[in-house]
Motif scaffolding. Sequence first.
Motif, mmCIF file in Angstrom:
data_model
loop_
_atom_site.group_PDB
_atom_site.id
_atom_site.type_symbol
_atom_site.label_atom_id
_atom_site.label_comp_id
_atom_site.label_asym_id
_atom_site.label_seq_id
_atom_site.Cartn_x
_atom_site.Cartn_y
_atom_site.Cartn_z
ATOM 1 N N ALA A 123 0.829 -1.206 0.000
ATOM 2 C CA ALA A 123 0.000 0.000 0.000
ATOM 3 C C ALA A 123 0.862 1.254 0.000
ATOM 4 N N CYS A 124 1.989 1.209 0.709
ATOM 5 C CA CYS A 124 2.870 2.371 0.806
ATOM 6 C C CYS A 124 3.526 2.732 -0.526
ATOM 7 N N GLU A 125 3.525 1.803 -1.474
ATOM 8 C CA GLU A 125 4.147 2.081 -2.765
ATOM 9 C C GLU A 125 3.372 3.131 -3.560
ATOM 10 N N ALA A 126 2.105 3.305 -3.254
ATOM 11 C CA ALA A 126 1.283 4.274 -3.981
ATOM 12 C C ALA A 126 1.566 5.686 -3.477
ATOM 13 N N ASP A 127 1.569 6.654 -4.388
ATOM 14 C CA ASP A 127 1.752 8.054 -3.998
ATOM 15 C C ASP A 127 0.567 8.550 -3.177
ATOM 16 N N THR A 128 -0.645 8.137 -3.605
ATOM 17 C CA THR A 128 -1.870 8.550 -2.913
ATOM 18 C C THR A 128 -2.531 7.325 -2.317
ATOM 19 N N LEU A 129 -2.837 7.390 -1.046
ATOM 20 C CA LEU A 129 -3.472 6.275 -0.353
ATOM 21 C C LEU A 129 -4.844 6.721 0.131
ATOM 22 N N VAL A 130 -5.896 6.044 -0.335
ATOM 23 C CA VAL A 130 -7.271 6.369 0.061
ATOM 24 C C VAL A 130 -7.765 5.273 0.988
ATOM 25 N N LEU A 131 -8.135 5.648 2.201
ATOM 26 C CA LEU A 131 -8.559 4.690 3.218
ATOM 27 C C LEU A 131 -10.060 4.779 3.430
ATOM 28 N N TYR A 132 -10.766 3.775 2.970
ATOM 29 C CA TYR A 132 -12.200 3.666 3.193
ATOM 30 C C TYR A 132 -12.437 3.036 4.560
ATOM 31 N N MET A 133 -13.452 3.506 5.270
ATOM 32 C CA MET A 133 -13.894 2.875 6.514
ATOM 33 C C MET A 133 -12.730 2.633 7.475
ATOM 34 N N GLY A 134 -11.826 3.599 7.541
ATOM 35 C CA GLY A 134 -10.629 3.387 8.334
ATOM 36 C C GLY A 134 -10.502 4.285 9.541
ATOM 37 N N ILE A 135 -11.574 5.031 9.885
ATOM 38 C CA ILE A 135 -11.435 6.023 10.946
ATOM 39 C C ILE A 135 -11.167 5.385 12.309
ATOM 40 N N THR A 136 -11.822 4.265 12.608
ATOM 41 C CA THR A 136 -11.664 3.667 13.946
ATOM 42 C C THR A 136 -10.311 2.981 14.115
ATOM 43 N N SER A 137 -9.702 2.600 13.001
ATOM 44 C CA SER A 137 -8.422 1.897 13.083
ATOM 45 C C SER A 137 -7.272 2.736 12.540
ATOM 46 N N PHE A 138 -7.503 4.035 12.319
ATOM 47 C CA PHE A 138 -6.483 4.818 11.623
ATOM 48 C C PHE A 138 -5.213 5.007 12.435
ATOM 49 N N ALA A 139 -5.327 5.115 13.750
ATOM 50 C CA ALA A 139 -4.104 5.285 14.551
ATOM 51 C C ALA A 139 -3.156 4.113 14.317
ATOM 52 N N ALA A 140 -3.703 2.896 14.274
ATOM 53 C CA ALA A 140 -2.876 1.713 14.020
ATOM 54 C C ALA A 140 -2.357 1.710 12.591
ATOM 55 N N ILE A 141 -3.209 2.154 11.645
ATOM 56 C CA ILE A 141 -2.798 2.202 10.237
ATOM 57 C C ILE A 141 -1.655 3.201 10.065
ATOM 58 N N ALA A 142 -1.778 4.364 10.713
ATOM 59 C CA ALA A 142 -0.729 5.379 10.611
ATOM 60 C C ALA A 142 0.602 4.833 11.125
ATOM 61 N N ARG A 143 0.570 4.072 12.208
ATOM 62 C CA ARG A 143 1.805 3.493 12.725
ATOM 63 C C ARG A 143 2.427 2.520 11.720
ATOM 64 N N GLU A 144 1.572 1.747 11.052
ATOM 65 C CA GLU A 144 2.066 0.811 10.035
ATOM 66 C C GLU A 144 2.745 1.570 8.892
ATOM 67 N N LEU A 145 2.119 2.658 8.447
ATOM 68 C CA LEU A 145 2.674 3.426 7.332
ATOM 69 C C LEU A 145 3.981 4.102 7.728
ATOM 70 N N LEU A 146 4.034 4.632 8.939
ATOM 71 C CA LEU A 146 5.258 5.283 9.410
ATOM 72 C C LEU A 146 6.381 4.251 9.562
ATOM 73 N N ALA A 147 6.037 3.060 10.025
ATOM 74 C CA ALA A 147 7.038 2.004 10.211
ATOM 75 C C ALA A 147 7.637 1.557 8.885
ATOM 76 N N ARG A 148 6.897 1.754 7.796
ATOM 77 C CA ARG A 148 7.369 1.343 6.478
ATOM 78 C C ARG A 148 7.947 2.508 5.683
ATOM 79 N N GLY A 149 8.285 3.575 6.385
ATOM 80 C CA GLY A 149 9.061 4.634 5.764
ATOM 81 C C GLY A 149 8.305 5.847 5.289
ATOM 82 N N ARG A 150 6.983 5.867 5.457
ATOM 83 C CA ARG A 150 6.235 7.049 5.018
ATOM 84 C C ARG A 150 6.541 8.207 5.968
ATOM 85 N N SER A 151 6.814 9.379 5.452
ATOM 86 C CA SER A 151 7.184 10.526 6.280
ATOM 87 C C SER A 151 6.004 10.998 7.121
#
Length: 462
Positions: A125-153
């Motif tokens: 997912a991080c390979e895409a320039d634009t990431l659109v998250l559907y139905m992700g509000i309740t789990s976004f804190a965890a998602i953000a940590r995953e993206l940051l761990a994989r190098g997203r600024s």
Amino acid sequence: MLYDHLASAALLDLAPPGAERIYVGKKQSMHAFSQEEICRMMIYRAQSGLLVVRLKGGDPYIFGRGGEEAEALVEAGVPFEVVPGVTTALGIAAYSGVPLTHRRHARMVSFVTGHDAESIDWGKACEADTLVLYMGITSFAAIARELLARGRSPETPAIAVRWATRPDQKTITGTLGTIAGLLEEQGFKPPTTIIVGEVAGLHGKLNWFEKLPLFGRRIVVTRAREQAGELSDQLRALGAEAIEFPTIEIRPAADSAPLDEAIARLPDYDWLIFTSVNGVRYFMERLDRSSRDLRALKARLCAIGPATRAAVEALHLKVDLVPEEYVAESLVAAFETHDLSGKRVLLPRAAVARDLVPVALSARGALVDVVEAYRTVVPERAAIDAKKIFRAGKRLDWITFTSSSTVKNFLAAAGSEAIAGARIASIGPVTTKTIRMHGLDATVEAEPYTIDGLIRAILNAS
């Protein structure tokens, strides 16, 4: 019709009268029916010979379970057609100024569901320039940590949009590192979609929708249902939420015999006066049912205002007289230069109307025939609809009144407490007088006394 939580109410209103409407929406942990039950309901009704519409918000084939439902129909031997919709991401792109692709910022887009976030390959997912998250509000804190761990600024622009494309659209802008905290701080709830990527930084520059002059205003339209569109459409184009609450219903005359008799004597009249679009409409309906047609019309024509004039001219007839102001007093004044002594005047109008015009013209020697062309009644569902629309806690910004009848019927159906906190827009002095008679004040009055004038008055006061 089986419809979801996000299905537009305007689309529901397109269903024919008597159509069965079944809510099968899914909110977080609140499902009206299981997916299997929804499929069974569609199949059962289709196999019973009914035409079934499965109405969804967005596009059925993008996180809409449309594929699962289509498979169930195929297995049951039920033929179907899929009508594509506009998925949430595209609606957000258009209405919040976030282009999902951009030559300088994004050449790849990923659409990802926030459900079962632990099963997503966030590296891909991080390979895409634009990431659109559907139905992700309740789990976004965890998602953000995953993206940051994989190098997203953590400075990557991000935006969350709730109720996209609607007048109550709300947005939060931040970064990948801050947006989760902002969502919690502002209490954002579903339906919310989150976009992460450089394109989210264009929101401030390209956000046209939230800059519309009436964006977010909730405005009640009290005109008859078949006539509300003119006002509602213009309000929506200016960003408002137009809430249609018809307080009058237009019906034919209780007894059409007087109008039919007048039409039989049509060549005898010197003037034909129309004081509303409805008068033109119902006069023509009775004329069409008679043995006569417009060739029998020898009279000169008077129309009270531009809308009525347009209705007459749509019949390829020329209007001879239009008053300077669109009220009965001005109409009477417009006849001052005309000799009415012995002239026969036909005035087809509403069953209940002011007698100023016929009395004044009769005093000048005219022989005036006032005939009922139509009548207005309170819609049967007015009281029921009032309870839904004016329930506690729902803010109203404006209530529009376009006639004295709309004022009286609104108060009878909804009560004066429904107006609490809202400003009142009146179409003209006669309506304003009725508003005051009921102990209320008109915040603005249209000038001129037309729908365009009413909208201009609201804009000037907003």
